[in-house]
Design an enzyme around this catalytic site. Structure first.
Site, PDB file in Angstrom:
ATOM      1  N   CYS A   1       0.814  -1.212   0.000  1.00 53.26           N
ATOM      2  CA  CYS A   1       0.000   0.000   0.000  1.00 53.26           C
ATOM      3  C   CYS A   1       0.853   1.270   0.000  1.00 53.26           C
ATOM      4  O   CYS A   1       1.949   1.286   0.558  1.00 53.26           O
ATOM      5  CB  CYS A   1      -0.866   0.035   1.240  1.00 53.26           C
ATOM      6  SG  CYS A   1      -1.832  -1.437   1.477  1.00 53.26           S
TER       7      CYS A   1
ATOM      8  N   ARG B   1       5.176  -0.249  -6.227  1.00 54.22           N
ATOM      9  CA  ARG B   1       5.219  -1.019  -4.980  1.00 54.22           C
ATOM     10  C   ARG B   1       4.245  -2.187  -4.995  1.00 54.22           C
ATOM     11  O   ARG B   1       4.325  -3.062  -4.159  1.00 54.22           O
ATOM     12  CB  ARG B   1       4.895  -0.091  -3.806  1.00 54.22           C
ATOM     13  CG  ARG B   1       5.890   1.033  -3.654  1.00 54.22           C
ATOM     14  CD  ARG B   1       5.432   2.004  -2.593  1.00 54.22           C
ATOM     15  NE  ARG B   1       5.397   1.356  -1.305  1.00 54.22           N
ATOM     16  CZ  ARG B   1       6.422   1.330  -0.460  1.00 54.22           C
ATOM     17  NH1 ARG B   1       7.531   1.933  -0.778  1.00 54.22           N
ATOM     18  NH2 ARG B   1       6.324   0.722   0.694  1.00 54.22           N
TER      19      ARG B   1
ATOM     20  N   TRP C   1      -3.094  -2.768  -1.415  1.00 58.71           N
ATOM     21  CA  TRP C   1      -2.711  -4.140  -1.739  1.00 58.71           C
ATOM     22  C   TRP C   1      -3.499  -4.987  -0.764  1.00 58.71           C
ATOM     23  O   TRP C   1      -3.242  -4.968   0.446  1.00 58.71           O
ATOM     24  CB  TRP C   1      -1.201  -4.289  -1.538  1.00 58.71           C
ATOM     25  CG  TRP C   1      -0.610  -5.542  -2.071  1.00 58.71           C
ATOM     26  CD1 TRP C   1      -0.213  -5.787  -3.352  1.00 58.71           C
ATOM     27  CD2 TRP C   1      -0.303  -6.729  -1.330  1.00 58.71           C
ATOM     28  NE1 TRP C   1       0.316  -7.049  -3.447  1.00 58.71           N
ATOM     29  CE2 TRP C   1       0.276  -7.647  -2.232  1.00 58.71           C
ATOM     30  CE3 TRP C   1      -0.454  -7.111   0.001  1.00 58.71           C
ATOM     31  CZ2 TRP C   1       0.696  -8.913  -1.845  1.00 58.71           C
ATOM     32  CZ3 TRP C   1      -0.041  -8.377   0.384  1.00 58.71           C
ATOM     33  CH2 TRP C   1       0.529  -9.263  -0.539  1.00 58.71           C
TER      34      TRP C   1
ATOM     35  N   ASN D   1      -1.784   2.551   5.816  1.00 60.07           N
ATOM     36  CA  ASN D   1      -0.869   1.456   5.464  1.00 60.07           C
ATOM     37  C   ASN D   1      -0.592   0.679   6.732  1.00 60.07           C
ATOM     38  O   ASN D   1      -0.364   1.283   7.782  1.00 60.07           O
ATOM     39  CB  ASN D   1       0.484   1.983   4.967  1.00 60.07           C
ATOM     40  CG  ASN D   1       0.424   2.487   3.554  1.00 60.07           C
ATOM     41  OD1 ASN D   1      -0.625   2.445   2.921  1.00 60.07           O
ATOM     42  ND2 ASN D   1       1.551   2.975   3.074  1.00 60.07           N
ATOM     43  N   GLY D   2      -0.547  -0.641   6.623  1.00 57.04           N
ATOM     44  CA  GLY D   2      -0.234  -1.460   7.793  1.00 57.04           C
ATOM     45  C   GLY D   2      -1.395  -2.378   8.118  1.00 57.04           C
ATOM     46  O   GLY D   2      -2.286  -2.594   7.289  1.00 57.04           O
TER      47      GLY D   2
ATOM     48  N   GLU E   1      18.921 -17.308  -6.231  1.00 57.98           N
ATOM     49  CA  GLU E   1      18.424 -16.013  -6.699  1.00 57.98           C
ATOM     50  C   GLU E   1      18.004 -16.097  -8.176  1.00 57.98           C
ATOM     51  O   GLU E   1      17.014 -15.487  -8.574  1.00 57.98           O
ATOM     52  CB  GLU E   1      19.497 -14.926  -6.480  1.00 57.98           C
ATOM     53  CG  GLU E   1      19.228 -13.574  -7.113  1.00 57.98           C
ATOM     54  CD  GLU E   1      17.989 -12.839  -6.587  1.00 57.98           C
ATOM     55  OE1 GLU E   1      17.363 -13.296  -5.619  1.00 57.98           O
ATOM     56  OE2 GLU E   1      17.649 -11.801  -7.186  1.00 57.98           O
TER      57      GLU E   1
ATOM     58  N   LYS F   1      14.285 -15.092  -9.532  1.00 59.16           N
ATOM     59  CA  LYS F   1      14.031 -14.099 -10.588  1.00 59.16           C
ATOM     60  C   LYS F   1      13.092 -14.694 -11.628  1.00 59.16           C
ATOM     61  O   LYS F   1      12.152 -14.054 -12.071  1.00 59.16           O
ATOM     62  CB  LYS F   1      15.330 -13.664 -11.295  1.00 59.16           C
ATOM     63  CG  LYS F   1      16.201 -12.677 -10.580  1.00 59.16           C
ATOM     64  CD  LYS F   1      15.701 -11.262 -10.548  1.00 59.16           C
ATOM     65  CE  LYS F   1      14.879 -10.896  -9.378  1.00 59.16           C
ATOM     66  NZ  LYS F   1      15.256 -10.904  -8.055  1.00 59.16           N
TER      67      LYS F   1
ATOM     68  N   GLU G   1       9.469 -15.096 -10.160  1.00 59.11           N
ATOM     69  CA  GLU G   1       8.787 -13.825  -9.862  1.00 59.11           C
ATOM     70  C   GLU G   1       8.204 -13.175 -11.104  1.00 59.11           C
ATOM     71  O   GLU G   1       7.100 -12.680 -11.080  1.00 59.11           O
ATOM     72  CB  GLU G   1       9.795 -12.810  -9.296  1.00 59.11           C
ATOM     73  CG  GLU G   1      10.200 -12.998  -7.891  1.00 59.11           C
ATOM     74  CD  GLU G   1      11.158 -11.896  -7.456  1.00 59.11           C
ATOM     75  OE1 GLU G   1      10.833 -11.197  -6.500  1.00 59.11           O
ATOM     76  OE2 GLU G   1      12.240 -11.738  -8.072  1.00 59.11           O
TER      77      GLU G   1
ATOM     78  N   HIS H   1      19.601 -37.278  -4.388  1.00 53.77           N
ATOM     79  CA  HIS H   1      18.785 -37.591  -3.210  1.00 53.77           C
ATOM     80  C   HIS H   1      17.312 -37.282  -3.446  1.00 53.77           C
ATOM     81  O   HIS H   1      16.562 -37.077  -2.490  1.00 53.77           O
ATOM     82  CB  HIS H   1      19.321 -36.844  -1.987  1.00 53.77           C
ATOM     83  CG  HIS H   1      20.731 -37.225  -1.661  1.00 53.77           C
ATOM     84  ND1 HIS H   1      21.061 -38.442  -1.141  1.00 53.77           N
ATOM     85  CD2 HIS H   1      21.893 -36.567  -1.853  1.00 53.77           C
ATOM     86  CE1 HIS H   1      22.377 -38.516  -0.996  1.00 53.77           C
ATOM     87  NE2 HIS H   1      22.902 -37.381  -1.424  1.00 53.77           N
TER      88      HIS H   1
ATOM     89  N   LYS I   1       6.735  -4.562  -3.905  1.00 55.18           N
ATOM     90  CA  LYS I   1       8.138  -4.168  -3.796  1.00 55.18           C
ATOM     91  C   LYS I   1       8.618  -4.216  -2.357  1.00 55.18           C
ATOM     92  O   LYS I   1       9.740  -4.609  -2.069  1.00 55.18           O
ATOM     93  CB  LYS I   1       8.282  -2.745  -4.356  1.00 55.18           C
ATOM     94  CG  LYS I   1       9.697  -2.222  -4.357  1.00 55.18           C
ATOM     95  CD  LYS I   1      10.500  -2.885  -5.439  1.00 55.18           C
ATOM     96  CE  LYS I   1      11.951  -2.529  -5.428  1.00 55.18           C
ATOM     97  NZ  LYS I   1      12.759  -3.604  -6.048  1.00 55.18           N
TER      98      LYS I   1
HETATM   99  C1  G6P Z   1       9.859  -8.356  -1.742  1.00 54.31           C
HETATM  100  C2  G6P Z   1      10.505  -7.883  -3.034  1.00 54.31           C
HETATM  101  C3  G6P Z   1      11.857  -8.565  -3.208  1.00 54.31           C
HETATM  102  C4  G6P Z   1      12.741  -8.306  -1.991  1.00 54.31           C
HETATM  103  C5  G6P Z   1      12.051  -8.721  -0.696  1.00 54.31           C
HETATM  104  C6  G6P Z   1      12.802  -8.196   0.514  1.00 54.31           C
HETATM  105  O1  G6P Z   1       9.534  -9.716  -1.835  1.00 54.31           O
HETATM  106  O2  G6P Z   1       9.677  -8.185  -4.130  1.00 54.31           O
HETATM  107  O3  G6P Z   1      12.499  -8.058  -4.370  1.00 54.31           O
HETATM  108  O4  G6P Z   1      13.921  -9.032  -2.129  1.00 54.31           O
HETATM  109  O5  G6P Z   1      10.734  -8.146  -0.631  1.00 54.31           O
HETATM  110  O6  G6P Z   1      12.739  -6.793   0.486  1.00 54.31           O
HETATM  111  P1  G6P Z   1      13.796  -5.808   1.126  1.00 54.31           P
HETATM  112  O7  G6P Z   1      13.282  -4.445   0.803  1.00 54.31           O
HETATM  113  O8  G6P Z   1      13.791  -6.102   2.605  1.00 54.31           O
HETATM  114  O9  G6P Z   1      15.130  -6.106   0.500  1.00 54.31           O
END
Ligand code: G6P
Length: 606
Positions: A2, A27, A75, A101-102, A479, A483, A486, A502, A601
């Site tokens: 949000c 975001r 959100w 927000n929250g 990672e 990617k 996501e 295994h 985000k």
């Molecule tokens: C969300 C974002 C990721 C990020 C993660 C942690 O899932 O989409 O890209 O790695 O949060 O966020 P931060 O701001 O703590 O790195």
């Protein structure tokens, strides 16, 4: 997640609020709304879906008159993404509008109480209790009503409030959710993210938890919970507005991938002097370092994977055991942490709820916390004993790229810095020249893979993609797979190559894509055996390795390349071709690359 914006001034508020909300789109959100005050009272307009729908509904804000108001991107957490559940929420008497927000943890009990007292609810949200409480407690002073209201709330909240009894005035409250005030000339603002403010003003006040603010077009005042006015520092924000725009690229993600050489340079160059690494912002002494028995790294998402990679350099150079823990797990683990633990907290946004909670838990047990953070003034930066900023600049695409690689760069620098202070390095120059080379090598890794877009055409329809690697390569595989998941929505999993036998190898069949990371010479032969094993079962192998690696070249079906680099620091280069591949696979699949479905985000709720 949000987003909140607020504006008060002499010009129409709605277009500015809509513009601010657009800046927060990255975001992640699923509905949006604005509320603006005029002589006729408060007008609210809300939509599901994109801000573009809100612009259309309000004729670019022209149909929502007034020069002070608040806006929100939601959100969904409590209740589906519908217009009723979208913010702002109005009080029953129509005098107050609230954006939030929250999460309000005790909203069910408050809702029942308010219903008993005759208040009518229009939404399923936790937020709506706030606006009814404000109405209930209002007896001439909004500030008093807000203090009484927040005394009843448990949870996290950044609030923006307007009241038709006090035209032109905005109210803001912060508790465990970011809120920044923007100080202008004849107009003032607030927002949950500085990117919404920088097009209008660079003079900002970062609110702290438990603070209340009142803004008119000519004044910005901050109070504590007793109503006592506080003197707050106005901070000049240096982020470049251009940096938060696409600049000719089709997507922010591609732009941010390409920005990595410059971002890594910004993170590393100022910290390298005379063949050594320095962190001027950190006054940690050699004695303090010698007291450390273990390092615990905690983070979420890609930041956690940055920790998984950074661990190798820290452990090897500093000779201190390193544990890497997901923040969402660590906080509930009753962790064995004390004053001899150095906690390294990694977060691009500095606002991730689980990371903040884990950090508080560990600090309460005596650990000192070092934050590796991108956003200046963020909650994690403020809570930390020391902060090493990653200086990546604004990252807009939800899937992180330069945020992650700059985190790696800072972890590498810290490894050399600590090891040097501890007296474990005779000559830093070898490490320093590898670190200095990072921006150039990352640029090479971008330039060496023009075939990635073509490979994406081959792999984009796959049911599952397996990423394999060992040791430092395995950490990057994690990672790389994230990617891919996501942004392209393909199922992708990373496995330690040695674990294939295994279980996972049972899933390998004719044409199963296996992406094999072979960039660590120490265990290359072992990964080669795993490649041969999966090939024998019909897998299509896409290997990531060096150009002259004849053994791998001769067995793989397809190739991605990186330039030669010390394995200790290779993750920051190795991830580049995987980011590019994920980008093109997502593009082939027609995905919304910068704003993947269901993702945010900055995850500011548990
Ligand atoms: C969300 C974002 C990721 C990020 C993660 C942690 O899932 O989409 O890209 O790695 O949060 O966020 P931060 O701001 O703590 O790195």
């Amino acid at each position: 997640m949000c987003g909140i914006v607020g504006f008060t001034g002499a010009q129409p508020a709605a277009p500015i609020l809509l513009d601010g909300l657009k800046k927060l789109e990255y975001r992640g959100y699923d509905s949006a709304g604005i509320a603006v005050m005029s002589e006729g009272g408060i007008t609210v307009s809300k939509v599901t879906g994109r801000i573009a729908n809100l612009c259309e509904k309000t004729n670019d804000g022209k149909e929502v008159p007034g020069s002070a108001g608040v806006g929100h991107t939601r959100w969904a957490t409590h209740g589906a993404p519908t217009e009723e559940n979208a913010h702002p929420h109005l009080s029953n008497d129509g005098r107050f509008a609230v954006v939030h927000n929250g999460i309000i943890e005790n909203y069910i009990a408050l809702r029942e109480e308010l219903i008993r007292d005759g208040y009518r609810f229009e939404s399923e949200t936790d937020t709506e209790v706030i606006v009814h409480l404000v109405e209930m407690y209002y007896s001439g002073s909004v500030r008093d009503a807000l203090i009484k209201t927040t005394n009843r709330l448990r949870g996290s909240y950044a609030l923006g409030v307007i009241c038709s009894e006090e035209p032109g005035k905005l109210f803001a409250v912060r508790e465990a959710s970011p809120l920044i005030l923007g100080v202008g000339v004849g107009e003032n603002y607030f927002a949950s993210d500085v990117t919404a403010l920088v097009p209008y003003t660079r003079n900002c006040i970062y609110m702290d938890d438990g603070e209340y603010a009142e803004l008119t077009k000519d004044s910005v005042k901050v109070f504590d919970c007793t109503g006592q006015e506080l003197s707050k520092e106005v901070v000049r924000v240096t982020w470049d507005v251009q940096a938060a725009e696409k600049g000719g690229y089709e997507h922010f993600m591609l732009k941010e991938i390409m920005e990595q050489p410059a971002a890594i340079k910004a993170a590393t160059a100022p910290r390298i002097k005379n063949g050594k690494v320095f962190f001027e912002e950190m006054d940690i002494s050699a004695e303090e370092l010698r007291e450390i028995r273990k390092i615990v790294i905690t983070a979420c998402g890609s930041a956690y994977y940055a920790g998984c990679s950074g661990r190798y350099a820290l452990e090897k150079l500093c000779r201190i055991p390193v544990e890497v823990e997901l923040a969402s797990e660590l906080r509930y683990n009753n962790p064995l942490i004390d004053e001899h633990t150095l906690l390294i907290v990694i977060s691009q946004s500095g606002e991730t709820a689980d990371t903040i909670a884990a950090m508080k838990e560990c600090r309460a047990r005596g650990a000192k916390a070092l934050a590796v953070v991108n956003v200046v003034g963020s909650t994690i930066a403020k809570l930390a004993d020391w902060t090493a900023y990653t200086w990546a600049g604004p990252e807009i695409a939800v899937a992180t790229t330069k945020g992650y690689t700059t985190q790696l760069a800072v972890l590498y620098l810290l490894s050399v810095y600590f090891a040097d202070k501890l007296g474990y390095i005779d000559d830093c120059s070898k490490y320093v020249s590898s670190l200095r080379a990072l921006p150039r090598l990352i640029q090479h890794a971008i330039d060496m893979n023009p075939g990635a877009a073509q490979l994406a055409k081959k792999y984009h329809g796959s049911k599952s993609l397996f990423f394999i690697g060992r040791n430092t390569d395995y950490a990057v595989a994690l990672e790389g797979a994230l990617k891919m998941k996501e942004i392209s929505y393909l199922h992708a999993e990373a496995y330690a190559a040695g674990e294939l036998k295994h279980g996972t190898i049972a899933l390998i069949e004719e044409h199963t894509p296996v992406i094999a990371l072979c960039c660590n010479p120490a265990i290359m032969e072992k990964t080669l055996s795993n490649i041969v094993e999966v090939k024998a079962r019909g897998a299509e192998v896409l290997a990531l390795t060096f150009r002259d690696n004849q053994k791998i070249l001769s067995v793989a079906d397809d190739l991605l390349f990186i330039p030669k680099i010390d394995a200790l620091f290779s993750a920051a280069v190795e991830i580049i071709p995987l980011q590019i591949l994920a980008y093109y696979v997502a593009k082939e699949n027609g995905c919304d690359i910068d704003k993947p479905k269901n993702l945010a985000k900055s995850v500011t709720v548990e």
